[in-house]
Motif scaffolding. Structure first.
Motif, PDB file in Angstrom:
ATOM      1  N   THR A  41       2.697  12.303  -5.782  1.00 11.07           N
ATOM      2  CA  THR A  41       1.550  12.786  -5.010  1.00 11.07           C
ATOM      3  C   THR A  41       1.525  14.312  -4.876  1.00 11.07           C
ATOM      4  OG1 THR A  41       2.748  12.425  -2.941  1.00 11.07           O
ATOM      5  CG2 THR A  41       1.308  10.648  -3.702  1.00 11.07           C
ATOM      6  N   HIS A 101      -7.963  -4.997  -5.540  1.00 15.04           N
ATOM      7  CA  HIS A 101      -8.320  -3.621  -5.873  1.00 15.04           C
ATOM      8  C   HIS A 101      -9.049  -3.600  -7.204  1.00 15.04           C
ATOM      9  CE1 HIS A 101      -5.808  -1.847  -2.719  1.00 15.04           C
ATOM     10  NE2 HIS A 101      -4.914  -2.764  -3.033  1.00 15.04           N
ATOM     11  N   PHE A 113       4.228   6.958  -6.915  1.00 11.25           N
ATOM     12  CA  PHE A 113       3.353   7.983  -7.473  1.00 11.25           C
ATOM     13  C   PHE A 113       3.834   9.390  -7.118  1.00 11.25           C
ATOM     14  CE2 PHE A 113       0.859   4.163  -6.918  1.00 11.25           C
ATOM     15  CZ  PHE A 113       0.223   4.043  -8.146  1.00 11.25           C
ATOM     16  N   ARG A 120      -7.997   9.210  -7.627  1.00 13.76           N
ATOM     17  CA  ARG A 120      -8.480   9.939  -6.456  1.00 13.76           C
ATOM     18  C   ARG A 120      -9.835  10.593  -6.695  1.00 13.76           C
ATOM     19  NH1 ARG A 120      -6.848   7.451  -3.103  1.00 13.76           N
ATOM     20  NH2 ARG A 120      -7.053   9.062  -1.545  1.00 13.76           N
ATOM     21  N   THR A 128       2.979   4.533  -1.495  1.00 17.98           N
ATOM     22  CA  THR A 128       2.694   5.508  -2.551  1.00 17.98           C
ATOM     23  C   THR A 128       3.970   6.053  -3.174  1.00 17.98           C
ATOM     24  OG1 THR A 128       2.622   7.279  -0.910  1.00 17.98           O
ATOM     25  CG2 THR A 128       0.519   6.219  -1.469  1.00 17.98           C
ATOM     26  N   HIS A 137       0.796  -1.212   0.000  1.00 17.68           N
ATOM     27  CA  HIS A 137       0.000   0.000   0.000  1.00 17.68           C
ATOM     28  C   HIS A 137       0.840   1.278   0.000  1.00 17.68           C
ATOM     29  CE1 HIS A 137      -3.026  -2.960   1.180  1.00 17.68           C
ATOM     30  NE2 HIS A 137      -3.819  -2.167   0.502  1.00 17.68           N
ATOM     31  N   TRP A 191      -2.997   6.349  -9.631  1.00 22.06           N
ATOM     32  CA  TRP A 191      -3.692   6.054  -8.378  1.00 22.06           C
ATOM     33  C   TRP A 191      -4.886   6.998  -8.396  1.00 22.06           C
ATOM     34  CZ3 TRP A 191      -1.558   7.859  -3.015  1.00 22.06           C
ATOM     35  CH2 TRP A 191      -2.434   7.447  -2.009  1.00 22.06           C
ATOM     36  N   GLU A 216      -6.015   2.244 -10.450  1.00 22.05           N
ATOM     37  CA  GLU A 216      -6.451   1.387  -9.360  1.00 22.05           C
ATOM     38  C   GLU A 216      -7.307   2.176  -8.381  1.00 22.05           C
ATOM     39  OE1 GLU A 216      -3.749  -0.205  -5.948  1.00 22.05           O
ATOM     40  OE2 GLU A 216      -3.604  -1.600  -7.625  1.00 22.05           O
TER      41      GLU A 216
END
Length: 126
Positions: free
Chosen positions: A32, A51, A30, A111, A27, A25, A109, A71
């Motif tokens: 962010t 997922h 990515f 959001r 990040t 899990h 990812w 995802e």
């Protein structure tokens, strides 16, 4: 004493086996700090554990189609937010925002997701 050694060995085994689940899990892959937004057409919607996976096509600046993938959270969490395995279908027009991978690949990812009806779909249970 032997019982204590078995309990200790079992505890160590549980920690070793569960470590990949925690690392899963992360990040770190990515970016962010920057949100990317794409608009395109759903190609594939996999409503399955661990997922939910999406693939969608986006037209780039040259008018060519780029395949993106992303995802979401687990299907049971999306079900509690009102999703079903029919929430998205191939051909649906969507706008998807999230964090792209640092490598530059078309992987995100997710959001925020605006569905085919133009309304934001809940990504988390309330």
């Amino acid at each position: 004493m032997r019982g204590m050694v078995l309990v200790l060995a079992a505890a160590i085994a549980v920690l070793i086996v569960s470590a990949p689940a925690v690392a899963h899990h992360g990040t770190a892959a990515f970016d962010t700090a920057k949100t990317v937004t794409t608009t395109g057409t759903i190609v594939e919607f996999k409503f399955a554990n661990p997922h939910v996976q999406l693939s969608w096509e986006v037209k780039n600046d040259k008018g060519e189609k780029d395949l993106w993938q992303g995802e979401l959270t687990a299907p049971n969490k999306l079900q509690r937010a009102g999703w079903t395995n029919q929430t998205l279908k191939p051909g649906d027009s969507v706008t998807i925002s999230g964090y792209a991978v640092k490598s530059g690949a078309h992987t995100m990812w997710i959001r925020k997701l605006i569905g085919p009806g133009g309304q934001e779909l809940p990504l988390f249970e309330e």
